[in-house]
Scaffold this motif. Structure first.
Motif, PDB file in Angstrom:
ATOM      1  N   LEU A  10      53.665  35.284  39.797  1.00  0.00           N
ATOM      2  CA  LEU A  10      53.047  35.337  38.431  1.00  0.00           C
ATOM      3  C   LEU A  10      54.196  35.309  36.857  1.00  0.00           C
ATOM      4  CD1 LEU A  10      50.215  38.220  39.010  1.00  0.00           C
ATOM      5  CD2 LEU A  10      50.421  35.866  38.685  1.00  0.00           C
ATOM      6  N   LYS A  11      55.350  35.495  37.771  1.00  0.00           N
ATOM      7  CA  LYS A  11      56.237  34.742  37.248  1.00  0.00           C
ATOM      8  C   LYS A  11      56.273  35.762  35.876  1.00  0.00           C
ATOM      9  CE  LYS A  11      57.038  31.119  39.187  1.00  0.00           C
ATOM     10  NZ  LYS A  11      57.718  30.721  40.070  1.00  0.00           N
ATOM     11  N   LEU A  12      55.934  36.979  36.484  1.00  0.00           N
ATOM     12  CA  LEU A  12      55.835  37.752  35.047  1.00  0.00           C
ATOM     13  C   LEU A  12      57.438  37.897  33.785  1.00  0.00           C
ATOM     14  CD1 LEU A  12      54.001  40.817  36.402  1.00  0.00           C
ATOM     15  CD2 LEU A  12      53.171  39.073  35.014  1.00  0.00           C
ATOM     16  N   HIS A  13      58.674  38.051  34.342  1.00  0.00           N
ATOM     17  CA  HIS A  13      59.565  37.768  33.989  1.00  0.00           C
ATOM     18  C   HIS A  13      60.301  36.715  33.351  1.00  0.00           C
ATOM     19  CE1 HIS A  13      60.695  41.754  35.694  1.00  0.00           C
ATOM     20  NE2 HIS A  13      60.492  41.241  37.186  1.00  0.00           N
ATOM     21  N   GLN A  14      59.085  35.774  33.045  1.00  0.00           N
ATOM     22  CA  GLN A  14      59.538  34.244  32.394  1.00  0.00           C
ATOM     23  C   GLN A  14      58.557  34.416  31.077  1.00  0.00           C
ATOM     24  OE1 GLN A  14      59.349  31.129  35.042  1.00  0.00           O
ATOM     25  NE2 GLN A  14      60.851  32.105  36.708  1.00  0.00           N
ATOM     26  N   VAL A  15      57.167  35.713  30.864  1.00  0.00           N
ATOM     27  CA  VAL A  15      56.729  35.211  29.955  1.00  0.00           C
ATOM     28  C   VAL A  15      57.387  35.735  28.616  1.00  0.00           C
ATOM     29  CG1 VAL A  15      54.025  35.673  29.131  1.00  0.00           C
ATOM     30  CG2 VAL A  15      54.614  34.891  32.070  1.00  0.00           C
ATOM     31  N   PRO A  16      56.667  35.214  27.711  1.00  0.00           N
ATOM     32  CA  PRO A  16      57.381  35.848  26.901  1.00  0.00           C
ATOM     33  C   PRO A  16      56.664  37.398  25.743  1.00  0.00           C
ATOM     34  CG  PRO A  16      57.016  32.965  26.147  1.00  0.00           C
ATOM     35  CD  PRO A  16      56.922  33.739  27.567  1.00  0.00           C
ATOM     36  N   GLU A  17      57.997  37.993  25.813  1.00  0.00           N
ATOM     37  CA  GLU A  17      56.991  39.425  25.137  1.00  0.00           C
ATOM     38  C   GLU A  17      55.896  39.123  24.075  1.00  0.00           C
ATOM     39  OE1 GLU A  17      57.853  43.068  23.383  1.00  0.00           O
ATOM     40  OE2 GLU A  17      59.625  42.576  24.799  1.00  0.00           O
ATOM     41  N   ALA A  18      56.275  37.934  23.161  1.00  0.00           N
ATOM     42  CA  ALA A  18      55.646  37.365  22.149  1.00  0.00           C
ATOM     43  C   ALA A  18      54.302  37.079  22.591  1.00  0.00           C
ATOM     44  CB  ALA A  18      56.080  36.197  21.033  1.00  0.00           C
ATOM     45  N   TRP A  19      53.681  35.925  23.542  1.00  0.00           N
ATOM     46  CA  TRP A  19      53.062  35.370  23.970  1.00  0.00           C
ATOM     47  C   TRP A  19      52.293  36.778  24.359  1.00  0.00           C
ATOM     48  CZ3 TRP A  19      50.850  35.950  29.075  1.00  0.00           C
ATOM     49  CH2 TRP A  19      49.755  35.459  29.052  1.00  0.00           C
ATOM     50  N   VAL A  20      52.368  37.761  25.299  1.00  0.00           N
ATOM     51  CA  VAL A  20      52.084  38.913  25.944  1.00  0.00           C
ATOM     52  C   VAL A  20      51.212  39.836  24.695  1.00  0.00           C
ATOM     53  CG1 VAL A  20      52.458  41.039  27.121  1.00  0.00           C
ATOM     54  CG2 VAL A  20      53.080  39.120  28.196  1.00  0.00           C
ATOM     55  N   ASP A  21      51.783  40.085  23.612  1.00  0.00           N
ATOM     56  CA  ASP A  21      51.981  40.500  22.864  1.00  0.00           C
ATOM     57  C   ASP A  21      50.686  39.944  21.595  1.00  0.00           C
ATOM     58  OD1 ASP A  21      53.029  42.722  23.260  1.00  0.00           O
ATOM     59  OD2 ASP A  21      54.853  41.889  21.457  1.00  0.00           O
ATOM     60  N   ALA A  22      50.413  38.442  21.380  1.00  0.00           N
ATOM     61  CA  ALA A  22      49.327  37.555  20.825  1.00  0.00           C
ATOM     62  C   ALA A  22      48.033  37.594  22.350  1.00  0.00           C
ATOM     63  CB  ALA A  22      50.225  36.559  21.339  1.00  0.00           C
ATOM     64  N   VAL A  23      48.555  37.312  22.978  1.00  0.00           N
ATOM     65  CA  VAL A  23      47.255  37.996  24.310  1.00  0.00           C
ATOM     66  C   VAL A  23      46.647  39.169  24.253  1.00  0.00           C
ATOM     67  CG1 VAL A  23      46.150  37.895  26.613  1.00  0.00           C
ATOM     68  CG2 VAL A  23      47.827  36.266  26.615  1.00  0.00           C
ATOM     69  N   TRP A  24      47.337  39.840  23.883  1.00  0.00           N
ATOM     70  CA  TRP A  24      46.961  41.774  23.755  1.00  0.00           C
ATOM     71  C   TRP A  24      46.097  42.025  22.609  1.00  0.00           C
ATOM     72  CZ3 TRP A  24      46.151  46.577  26.032  1.00  0.00           C
ATOM     73  CH2 TRP A  24      46.324  45.844  28.196  1.00  0.00           C
ATOM     74  N   ASP A  25      46.330  41.375  21.143  1.00  0.00           N
ATOM     75  CA  ASP A  25      46.337  41.355  20.333  1.00  0.00           C
ATOM     76  C   ASP A  25      44.540  40.827  19.833  1.00  0.00           C
ATOM     77  OD1 ASP A  25      48.673  42.514  19.284  1.00  0.00           O
ATOM     78  OD2 ASP A  25      49.880  40.865  18.411  1.00  0.00           O
ATOM     79  N   SER A  26      44.531  39.683  20.793  1.00  0.00           N
ATOM     80  CA  SER A  26      43.128  38.672  20.777  1.00  0.00           C
ATOM     81  C   SER A  26      42.660  39.765  21.378  1.00  0.00           C
ATOM     82  CB  SER A  26      43.016  36.883  20.946  1.00  0.00           C
ATOM     83  OG  SER A  26      44.023  37.630  22.019  1.00  0.00           O
TER      84      SER A  26
END
Length: 132
Positions: A10-26
């Motif tokens: 799943l490449k979890l360590h490569q996924v930017p934290e900003a992207w994760v936050d944007a997904v949760w914010d949406s």
């Protein structure tokens, strides 16, 4: 298969934290674009990797008779924290698959991956313990 090894695809360590936050914010209502390299790597994932992770997670539900006492007594959420695996990132990446497969132009593999990701998410919800 060990949990952390099963999660690597799943490449979890490569996924930017900003992207994760944007997904949760949406609130998981819209698909956020990922870095092209990561997106291509995720798109290339086959069914077997999803099935391996599903089988690995299933051992933590306590529903299987073949579960060893050692695995059953371990807290999956603590294992994830100890290995610096963000549950927030995990859920965001699973939602990426679900939303990609939901798209009208999704191909068969994207739809199948979407179903696998949704199954993993539902399985995670059923695992006891505090979701850290």
């Amino acid at each position: 298969m060990e949990l952390i090894a099963a999660l690597k695809f799943l490449k979890l360590h490569q996924v930017p934290e900003a992207w994760v936050d944007a997904v949760w914010d949406s609130e998981f209502t819209e698909r956020k674009p990922l870095d092209n390299t990561i997106e291509e790597q995720l798109a290339a994932i086959g069914d077997e990797a999803f099935r391996d992770l599903f089988d690995c997670l299933l051992t933590y539900t306590g529903d299987r008779q073949s579960v060893s006492r050692v695995v059953a007594s371990q807290n999956i959420w603590a294992i994830l924290v100890e290995n610096r695996v963000s549950v927030k990132s995990l859920v965001a990446v699973l939602s990426f698959f679900v939303l990609t497969g939901k798209d009208k132009v999704a191909d068969t593999q994207q739809r199948v991956s979407s179903l696998h990701a949704a199954s993993l998410y539902l399985l995670l919800l059923g695992i006891p313990g505090e979701k850290i």
